[in-house]
Design a protein around this motif. Structure first.
Motif, PDB file in Angstrom:
ATOM      1  N   MET A 169       0.829  -1.185   0.000  1.00 29.92           N
ATOM      2  CA  MET A 169       0.000   0.000   0.000  1.00 29.92           C
ATOM      3  C   MET A 169       0.867   1.240   0.000  1.00 29.92           C
ATOM      4  N   ASP A 170       0.358   2.198  -0.699  1.00 32.50           N
ATOM      5  CA  ASP A 170       1.108   3.443  -0.653  1.00 32.50           C
ATOM      6  C   ASP A 170       0.502   4.372   0.392  1.00 32.50           C
ATOM      7  N   LYS A 171       1.156   5.474   0.588  1.00 32.43           N
ATOM      8  CA  LYS A 171       0.748   6.396   1.642  1.00 32.43           C
ATOM      9  C   LYS A 171      -0.632   6.991   1.387  1.00 32.43           C
ATOM     10  N   ARG A 172      -0.974   7.197   0.145  1.00 33.91           N
ATOM     11  CA  ARG A 172      -2.282   7.788  -0.177  1.00 33.91           C
ATOM     12  C   ARG A 172      -3.413   6.863   0.251  1.00 33.91           C
ATOM     13  N   GLU A 173      -3.296   5.589  -0.001  1.00 31.10           N
ATOM     14  CA  GLU A 173      -4.331   4.633   0.387  1.00 31.10           C
ATOM     15  C   GLU A 173      -4.436   4.549   1.911  1.00 31.10           C
ATOM     16  N   THR A 174      -3.327   4.576   2.592  1.00 34.49           N
ATOM     17  CA  THR A 174      -3.318   4.515   4.047  1.00 34.49           C
ATOM     18  C   THR A 174      -3.978   5.758   4.633  1.00 34.49           C
ATOM     19  N   ILE A 175      -3.624   6.899   4.098  1.00 31.38           N
ATOM     20  CA  ILE A 175      -4.228   8.159   4.569  1.00 31.38           C
ATOM     21  C   ILE A 175      -5.714   8.167   4.251  1.00 31.38           C
ATOM     22  N   SER A 176      -6.093   7.689   3.082  1.00 28.71           N
ATOM     23  CA  SER A 176      -7.503   7.637   2.695  1.00 28.71           C
ATOM     24  C   SER A 176      -8.291   6.730   3.629  1.00 28.71           C
ATOM     25  N   GLU A 177      -7.705   5.577   3.974  1.00 31.61           N
ATOM     26  CA  GLU A 177      -8.381   4.669   4.898  1.00 31.61           C
ATOM     27  C   GLU A 177      -8.505   5.290   6.291  1.00 31.61           C
ATOM     28  N   GLU A 178      -7.461   5.960   6.721  1.00 32.35           N
ATOM     29  CA  GLU A 178      -7.500   6.603   8.042  1.00 32.35           C
ATOM     30  C   GLU A 178      -8.542   7.721   8.073  1.00 32.35           C
ATOM     31  N   ILE A 179      -8.607   8.484   7.006  1.00 28.02           N
ATOM     32  CA  ILE A 179      -9.620   9.555   6.932  1.00 28.02           C
ATOM     33  C   ILE A 179     -11.010   8.940   6.922  1.00 28.02           C
ATOM     34  N   SER A 180     -11.184   7.844   6.217  1.00 30.02           N
ATOM     35  CA  SER A 180     -12.477   7.151   6.185  1.00 30.02           C
ATOM     36  C   SER A 180     -12.845   6.639   7.577  1.00 30.02           C
ATOM     37  N   ASP A 181     -11.871   6.082   8.294  1.00 30.46           N
ATOM     38  CA  ASP A 181     -12.121   5.617   9.668  1.00 30.46           C
ATOM     39  C   ASP A 181     -12.481   6.782  10.588  1.00 30.46           C
ATOM     40  N   ILE A 182     -11.785   7.885  10.438  1.00 31.19           N
ATOM     41  CA  ILE A 182     -12.072   9.068  11.261  1.00 31.19           C
ATOM     42  C   ILE A 182     -13.476   9.581  10.974  1.00 31.19           C
TER      43      ILE A 182
END
Length: 124
Positions: free
Chosen positions: A1-14
């Motif tokens: 996974m790249d950083k964009r997907e990780t950040i996107s998932e974290e934003i979705s969780d938030i």
């Protein structure tokens, strides 16, 4: 996974957590409002029942007093006039003291009902 997907998932969780939190706060507010309203309505119902019972007691005691005074004075009319006069004097006293007898206790009870932790008004 790249950083964009990780950040996107974290934003979705938030976002999900924020939505859950907001919905929980809304539900809590609704429950608190329902509790306050039910406490208010049940308090009014109890007071109304007590008022009507007290009214009947007062009616019969007044009639008994009027007949007793009438029997003593040999005139029922004088007995009823005397009881009416007593009520008239009570009404005048009650009107003159309405701030202390009605307004202040009603204000205090509403404050206590809606703000149970607020005690500043009691000290004044």
């Amino acid at each position: 996974m790249d950083k964009r997907e990780t950040i996107s998932e974290e934003i979705s969780d938030i976002k999900k957590e924020i939505n859950t939190y907001i919905n929980s706060k809304i539900d809590l507010t609704k429950l608190q409002a329902a509790e306050d309203l039910s406490r208010f309505v049940s308090g009014i119902a109890v007071k109304l029942v007590l008022f009507y019972i007290g009214l009947f007691v007062l009616l019969f005691v007044s009639m008994a007093g009027a007949f007793a005074i009438g029997s003593y004075t040999q005139s029922n009319e004088i007995g009823f006039i005397a009881v009416a006069g007593i009520y008239f004097l009570i009404a005048i006293i009650f009107y003159l003291l309405k701030g202390k007898l009605i307004q202040t206790p009603v204000i205090k009870s509403f404050i206590q009902l809606f703000f149970p932790n607020f005690s500043k008004y009691d000290k004044e």
